[in-house]
Design an enzyme around this catalytic site. Structure first.
Site, short mmCIF file in Angstrom:
data_model
loop_
_atom_site.label_atom_id
_atom_site.label_comp_id
_atom_site.label_asym_id
_atom_site.label_seq_id
_atom_site.Cartn_x
_atom_site.Cartn_y
_atom_site.Cartn_z
N LYS A 1 1.09 4.92 5.83
CA LYS A 1 1.43 3.82 6.75
C LYS A 1 2.83 4.42 7.34
CE LYS A 1 3.65 1.88 2.78
NZ LYS A 1 3.88 0.40 1.87
N ASN B 1 5.59 5.71 5.32
CA ASN B 1 5.58 6.96 4.41
C ASN B 1 5.29 7.98 5.22
OD1 ASN B 1 5.58 5.33 2.05
ND2 ASN B 1 3.37 5.15 2.16
N ASP C 1 -2.24 5.24 0.46
CA ASP C 1 -1.26 4.19 1.08
C ASP C 1 -0.60 4.84 2.23
OD1 ASP C 1 0.05 2.02 1.01
OD2 ASP C 1 1.53 2.81 -0.44
#
Length: 160
Positions: free
Chosen positions: A15, A18, A13
């Protein structure tokens, strides 16, 4: 990412939300809620769960195919690098139906870069940058660069 992968994990995840920097500009990766063993939960070497943030998912995840965790992390890193450089994403979704990603799928990177060069100063994208991003965003995950290859790339090792 190299450290995370060396510990046997894939993030899945990645992105901009993050990615954090500390006061010394050391990069920190956050939100491991979708992390999984890089070998897959069954040890087969692939992950199977369709999850993550749609705009940063590799095409094999959208297609609900088993995928290599390290390769999908490299794909997301390519999108993030493109955004950091240009201030906008390279495409909406990594699917052949997306007008920009379709050009990469069709091996028409020349048209992809021509479209992204509009409204940019001449020479905005160096040859090395275009080669790196194109290789990180390949439709076929077996043609995508590994993290080791990304780190050895001319653009990464070029002038700051």
């Amino acid at each position: 990412m190299e450290y995370i992968h060396s510990k046997g994990l894939t993030h899945r995840d990645l992105k901009p939300d993050n990615i954090l920097f500390d006061q010394y500009f050391n990069l920190k990766i956050a939100d491991f809620g979708f992390a999984a063993p890089i070998a897959g939960r069954d040890g087969s070497g692939t992950c199977k769960t369709k999850l993550g943030t749609a705009n940063y998912m590799a095409p094999e995840i959208h297609a609900k195919m088993p995928y290599n965790g390290a390769s999908v992390d490299v794909f997301a890193c390519g999108i993030i690098l493109f955004i950091m450089y240009t201030q906008h994403p390279p495409f909406t979704r990594a699917e052949p139906s997306d007008p920009f990603y379709r050009l990469i799928c069709a091996n028409r990177e020349d048209l992809f870069w021509k479209a992204h060069s509009k409204n940019k100063p001449d020479g905005f994208f160096s040859k090395e940058f275009m080669e790196l991003i194109t290789a990180m965003l390949q439709f076929d995950p077996t043609h995508r660069l590994s993290l080791t290859e990304v780190k050895a790339h001319a653009w990464v090792n070029g002038p700051i």
